[in-house]
Enzyme design. Structure first.
Site, mmCIF file in Angstrom:
data_model
loop_
_atom_site.group_PDB
_atom_site.id
_atom_site.type_symbol
_atom_site.label_atom_id
_atom_site.label_comp_id
_atom_site.label_asym_id
_atom_site.label_seq_id
_atom_site.Cartn_x
_atom_site.Cartn_y
_atom_site.Cartn_z
ATOM 1 N N ALA A 108 0.814 -1.209 0.000
ATOM 2 C CA ALA A 108 0.000 0.000 0.000
ATOM 3 C C ALA A 108 0.856 1.271 0.000
ATOM 4 O O ALA A 108 0.543 2.239 -0.705
ATOM 5 C CB ALA A 108 -0.942 -0.003 1.208
ATOM 6 N N GLU A 158 3.919 1.610 -1.171
ATOM 7 C CA GLU A 158 4.567 1.736 -2.485
ATOM 8 C C GLU A 158 3.575 2.248 -3.526
ATOM 9 O O GLU A 158 3.927 3.075 -4.378
ATOM 10 C CB GLU A 158 5.142 0.384 -2.906
ATOM 11 C CG GLU A 158 6.355 -0.044 -2.079
ATOM 12 C CD GLU A 158 6.673 -1.522 -2.199
ATOM 13 O OE1 GLU A 158 7.757 -1.922 -1.732
ATOM 14 O OE2 GLU A 158 5.842 -2.285 -2.738
ATOM 15 N N ASP A 160 8.077 -12.979 -0.035
ATOM 16 C CA ASP A 160 8.632 -13.976 -0.958
ATOM 17 C C ASP A 160 7.770 -15.228 -0.985
ATOM 18 O O ASP A 160 7.540 -15.823 -2.039
ATOM 19 C CB ASP A 160 10.061 -14.351 -0.543
ATOM 20 C CG ASP A 160 11.018 -13.179 -0.557
ATOM 21 O OD1 ASP A 160 10.809 -12.260 -1.361
ATOM 22 O OD2 ASP A 160 11.968 -13.196 0.244
#
Length: 491
Positions: free
Chosen positions: A207, A209, A276
């Protein structure tokens, strides 16, 4: 995600190939105990007890692909140094599920993140890295390795931590390889703008970014929707998947309204590498041709498990199954209600315009007949309350030796059924008190009753409700089941 859907997906992703491209790093964790402050400065003294190393960044994405049952081709960069040797060794340890295609660059160090941890808390992180973009021969070899590794892959994951590996040439190579083999390209990036990735299939900012890249706030659902719309104007990506921590994720695809996917609240032990894990799960599910909604649910489940583990963790299929079972148990427990909470839930349902049904029984040994009966009952209403006799009430009705299963067991099994929305125990001989409190729109009993024999039927009709008689599945009853067990036990 329910258990059946999860098990089907886990079978579908087994052996699927994903290409993982990006910034490879080594994550080192130094653990110890702190019992004093240094006399040299006001800092804690860590008495080291152990340290471990694992692959991070794109390497952790590949590790998670492997752990979940897929196969990964890993393209990354290491330096000509001792940490690079460690990275090579760690990649080799993941073979054959991870096919390491690492490029050496003597002109830069291998990225190393060292975290110092005591009592489950990180005290300090020390980074050794070079963030300038890769150029020259090393860049060419990365692009070539990507092209060579893409055969048989359905998804290419770009993991851009801003350490210089994901250059314009590498991005172009990923898009070209995807076009050649029919794969999707998904980007997880720490960049301030996602425009440079071009027409990829999906970009995955968080959010903050998204807010930085669009210049718009991204806190509420409405704000995220506006920011995603702006992002799709600024970027060529076909879709934007916004991760929003405890608020879940939001998905925006071109020409479609933004959809929001809430997440189950989980205790966070260590968030290192959880992104990841989510990227690996999302990519693997899409590689198995799962619908995007299913892939998102799978990614949320996997990252939720990852944050409950220490370090840069991977997640195994059996842990996902356990998480789903635990969540369903918690949901079932949440369906068992007191009379007061039942009344509050009914009021909330009615405010939403929902039709409330009620039925009751001992449900001592749940069998096929019960399941069919409750499914039919749920078909006559929007929300179904099941009153269940207490142990004393069952004993009074059925005699000594009953119930076979105690109230807690019976209530939780009932609550685990999709057709049941609330379970309300009662101690009286009849459920009349519950019926008066709930004031259901539909009262349901089995067709072995006459309508005028149904307890509370006259009350329900008086306030405008109706009485329904559900079909009975022949050959199934608790009494018969107990008789069969007794016969078999004595044989």
């Amino acid at each position: 995600m329910d258990l059946a859907a999860l098990q089907h997906l886990l079978g579908a992703i087994a052996g699927r190939k994903v290409v993982c491209v990006g910034d490879l790093m080594v994550d080192r964790f130094v653990y110890g105990a702190v019992s004093r402050v240094s006399p040299e400065a006001p800092i804690p003294v860590l008495a080291k007890t152990r340290d471990i190393e694992m692959l991070g960044g794109a390497g952790n994405v590949a590790r998670n692909v492997s752990a979940l049952g897929g196969t990964a081709a890993l393209i990354g960069l290491v330096g000509d140094d001792a940490v690079g040797e460690d990275a090579m060794r760690l990649v080799e340890a993941e073979a054959p599920a991870v096919d390491g295609r690492l490029v050496r660059d003597a002109g830069r160090p291998t990225t190393l993140k060292t975290r110092f941890v005591s009592g489950g808390q990180q005290l300090l992180r020390v980074d050794v890295e070079e963030s300038r973009p890769v150029t020259g021969e090393a860049e060419q070899r990365l692009a070539q390795a990507l092209q060579a590794a893409s055969d048989g892959a359905r998804v290419i994951l770009l993991s851009d931590y801003g350490k210089g590996v994901v250059t314009d040439a590498v991005i172009a190579a990923a898009r070209n390889a995807a076009a050649r083999v029919g794969a999707r390209v998904i980007v997880d990036s720490k960049a301030r703008s996602f425009a440079r990735y071009g027409p990829v299939d999906l970009v995955k900012p968080n959010a903050s970014e998204l807010a930085y890249a669009t210049g718009l706030p991204a806190g509420t659902d409405a704000e995220v929707e506006a920011a995603v719309a702006r992002a799709l104007e600024l970027w060529e990506a076909r879709g934007v998947l916004v991760t929003r921590a405890a608020k879940g994720v939001s998905l925006g695809l071109r020409g479609q309204p933004v959809r929001h996917f809430p997440t189950v609240a989980r205790e966070v032990f260590d968030a290192s590498g959880a992104g990841d894990t989510a990227l690996a799960a999302l990519g693997l599910a899409l590689a198995a041709d799962a619908p995007l909604d299913t892939a998102i649910a799978f990614a949320q489940l996997a990252s939720g498990v990852a944050v409950g583990k220490a370090g840069t963790a991977t997640v195994r299929p059996d842990e996902l199954v356990e998480a789903v079972l635990s969540a369903h148990t918690a949901q079932a427990e949440g369906k068992v209600a007191t009379v007061q909470r039942m009344v509050e839930e009914v009021a909330r349902w009615r405010a939403q315009g929902l039709k409330v049904g009620f039925t009751n029984g001992c449900f001592d040994i749940l069998h096929k007949g019960h399941v069919a009966y409750l499914a039919q009952a749920r078909g006559w209403c929007d929300r179904l309350i099941v009153g269940v006799n207490s142990d004393a009430s069952v004993r009074a009705l059925k005699g000594e030796g009953r119930p076979v299963n105690d109230l807690e067991s019976r209530a939780l099994v009932l609550a685990g059924l999709r057709s049941v929305d609330l379970v309300a125990p009662f101690d009286a001989a009849t459920p009349i008190g519950l019926i008066e409190a709930a004031r259901p729109d539909v009262l349901i009993k089995g067709a072995d009753y006459a309508e005028d024999e149904v307890v509370g039927g006259d009350l329900v009709k008086a306030w405008g409700g109706e009485v329904k008689l559900a079909e009975i599945v022949e050959g199934y009853s608790t009494t018969a089941a107990i008789a069969r067990m007794s016969k078999e036990g004595g044989a």
